[in-house]
Structure formats: C-alpha cells, structure tokens
Motif scaffolding. Structure first.
Motif, short mmCIF file in Angstrom:
data_model
loop_
_atom_site.label_atom_id
_atom_site.label_comp_id
_atom_site.label_asym_id
_atom_site.label_seq_id
_atom_site.Cartn_x
_atom_site.Cartn_y
_atom_site.Cartn_z
N VAL A 109 36.29 40.84 28.49
CA VAL A 109 36.40 40.78 29.94
C VAL A 109 36.20 39.06 30.21
O VAL A 109 36.93 38.66 31.51
CB VAL A 109 35.15 41.45 30.39
N THR A 168 38.85 50.35 29.68
CA THR A 168 37.81 49.84 30.54
C THR A 168 37.53 48.43 30.74
O THR A 168 37.22 47.69 31.68
CB THR A 168 36.61 50.55 30.27
N ALA A 172 38.21 46.79 34.06
CA ALA A 172 37.18 45.83 34.65
C ALA A 172 37.67 44.56 35.29
O ALA A 172 37.46 44.11 36.34
CB ALA A 172 36.13 45.54 33.60
N THR A 175 40.35 45.14 38.19
CA THR A 175 39.67 45.43 39.43
C THR A 175 38.94 44.38 40.14
O THR A 175 38.87 44.07 41.14
CB THR A 175 38.76 46.73 39.30
N TRP A 176 38.18 43.59 39.27
CA TRP A 176 37.44 42.42 39.66
C TRP A 176 38.13 41.59 40.42
O TRP A 176 38.11 40.84 41.54
CB TRP A 176 36.68 41.66 38.43
N LEU A 188 29.13 45.97 38.70
CA LEU A 188 30.33 46.53 38.53
C LEU A 188 30.84 46.46 37.02
O LEU A 188 31.03 47.57 36.08
CB LEU A 188 31.64 46.15 39.19
N LEU A 189 30.68 45.28 36.35
CA LEU A 189 31.28 45.13 34.90
C LEU A 189 30.36 45.42 33.99
O LEU A 189 30.51 46.31 33.12
CB LEU A 189 31.36 43.65 34.77
N LEU A 192 30.68 49.50 34.10
CA LEU A 192 31.64 49.95 33.42
C LEU A 192 31.47 49.89 31.85
O LEU A 192 32.04 50.74 31.00
CB LEU A 192 32.88 49.36 33.78
N ARG A 193 30.95 48.92 31.64
CA ARG A 193 30.62 48.57 29.77
C ARG A 193 29.85 49.76 29.50
O ARG A 193 30.10 50.23 28.45
CB ARG A 193 30.07 47.39 29.87
#
Length: 248
Positions: A109, A168, A172, A175-176, A188-189, A192-193
C-alpha cells in the motif's frame, strides 16, 4: 486472447531490437522519460512522440526498442514491479507470521501511495503474469501464505488467500487515490488491512479446532518437503487434503 488495441501513434509497430549495452541505456532513458510523463500528466500524455521528445530521440526509435506503445507501457510496468520488489523484505522464519503478513500488506500500500500513476498502470489492467518481477513478488507472497498454512493459521485456501490479499491492497490504494484530499481517512487503510487479516487467518492455530480443514491446509503446506512418499502417493495425499481443506 484478442489482440491488443493500438493507438494512432502505434500504427507502425515493429519487432523490438535485440538488447545490447548501448540499447539498454537508451531503453532505460526512454522508460525514465515515460515514467516522468506518466507521473506529471497521466497515462494519456504517454505517447510515442511525447516520450521520444522527452528522451531526445526520434519516434521510430521507440518502435525499434519496444515494438509499439503497448510494448513501452509493458516495459514501464515491469520497471514498476522491479522497483516494488526491491522494497520487499523477506524473512524466511518470521517470529509472528500474521504480523509479517500485515507488514507485507503495508509495504504494498505504501508503494502504491508513493507512486500512484505507476501503481495504477501496474495494477488497473489485466495482471501481467509474464513479468519476471511480478512472479518474484508472488513467490514472496506465496511463501508468507505457506508459512501461515504450515502453522495452522490459514483460514482459506492458499490461492484464495493470495487473491484476497492482492484485492484488498490494490483496492485500498485505488480507493484512496480516488478520494478528495479532505476525505482520505487513514482509518480506511487500517480497517481494510484488518479485514483482510481476519478473513485470511486464524488467530489461533487451526489444529486446536475440531474441524479438519485447517489441519489439512497445514499438512498440505508441508507436503513438498515430504520425501518418504512416492510421487504417486504425494499426488493422492494432496488430492485428499485439497478436499478436506475445501470443506473448511
């Protein structure tokens, strides 16, 4: 597979030249110019003419080096996979395999957020399974997953685990990047993680659970190291373990 579409600046596609030291230097200069254009102005700015101008070459040189624009973009993506691979840390025997999984996810990410245009090129389209760097990165990921399975910590099938982890992490980042700056919430991150970790892993070894699926996955992960069985016996045992693991 249908042939890839060609833009107007790709109409004269030719077979790329065989590599030599001087060609490799020129090739890297072109890739660097393409990445700079991609980063500053987006994918639409990466035309063969614009890249050639930025690299101090004539457009036909791009065709000789890469075949066409798609070949150039593939080379840029491969450069991205190699750069991403260089950021990966490989611990063959992590103290906590779940924390190792978290750390690997975070690295993916963080790379995507640091190189948004390049990451989007690498992952927004069909997976480039022929990429040597992509394959090497997948081996690292599958090693993490096998260690989880061998320790009875894998909740799902290995292939499904890899798909969930990839989905994911990519989701992530994409989407970010799609959100306005004022709506980018770090929670959010992290959320999701943790959803990924909860879906893919068992917090306690599955061998303590009454169901056989986790134990089957653990034994299956160790099967390639088994030397006491013949190849036919290993194949049969793998088939049984696959059935048991699928029932979990």
């Amino acid at each position: 597979m249908p042939p890839r579409s060609r833009g107007r600046d790709d109409a004269t596609a030719v077979k790329p030249d065989t590599a030599s030291p001087s060609r490799e230097q020129t090739r890297q200069r072109v890739i660097d110019a393409a990445i700079d254009l991609l980063t500053r102005a987006g994918r639409d700015a990466v035309t063969t003419r614009a890249v050639a101008d930025a690299a101090g070459l004539q457009p036909p040189a791009i065709y000789r080096l890469f075949g066409d624009k798609d070949g150039l973009l593939d080379a840029v993506a491969e450069h991205g996979f190699a750069a991403f691979l260089a950021t990966k840390h490989v611990d063959p025997d992590p103290r906590d395999p779940i924390e190792d999984l978290r750390a690997g996810w975070d690295v993916a990410v963080e790379f995507g957020l640091a190189h948004p245009a390049l990451f989007t090129l690498m992952y927004a389209g069909p997976t480039r399974t022929t990429s040597a760097a992509f394959k090497a990165g997948m081996e690292i990921l599958m090693g993490r997953i096998r260690r989880l399975a061998a320790g009875g910590r894998l909740r799902v099938d290995e292939e499904l685990a890899a798909q969930i982890i990839h989905a994911t992490a990519r989701g992530a980042v994409l989407t970010w990047l799609s959100l306005p700056q004022d709506r980018r919430n770090p929670a959010l991150l992290a959320t999701l993680r943790e959803c990924m970790v909860t879906t893919v892993t068992n917090q306690e070894p599955a061998v303590k659970d009454p169901g056989p699926a986790g134990a089957a996955r653990a034994l299956r992960a160790a099967l390639p190291e088994q030397t006491d069985l013949s190849s036919a016996e290993q194949h049969l045992l793998a088939e049984w373990l696959n059935r048991l693991a699928a029932d979990g």
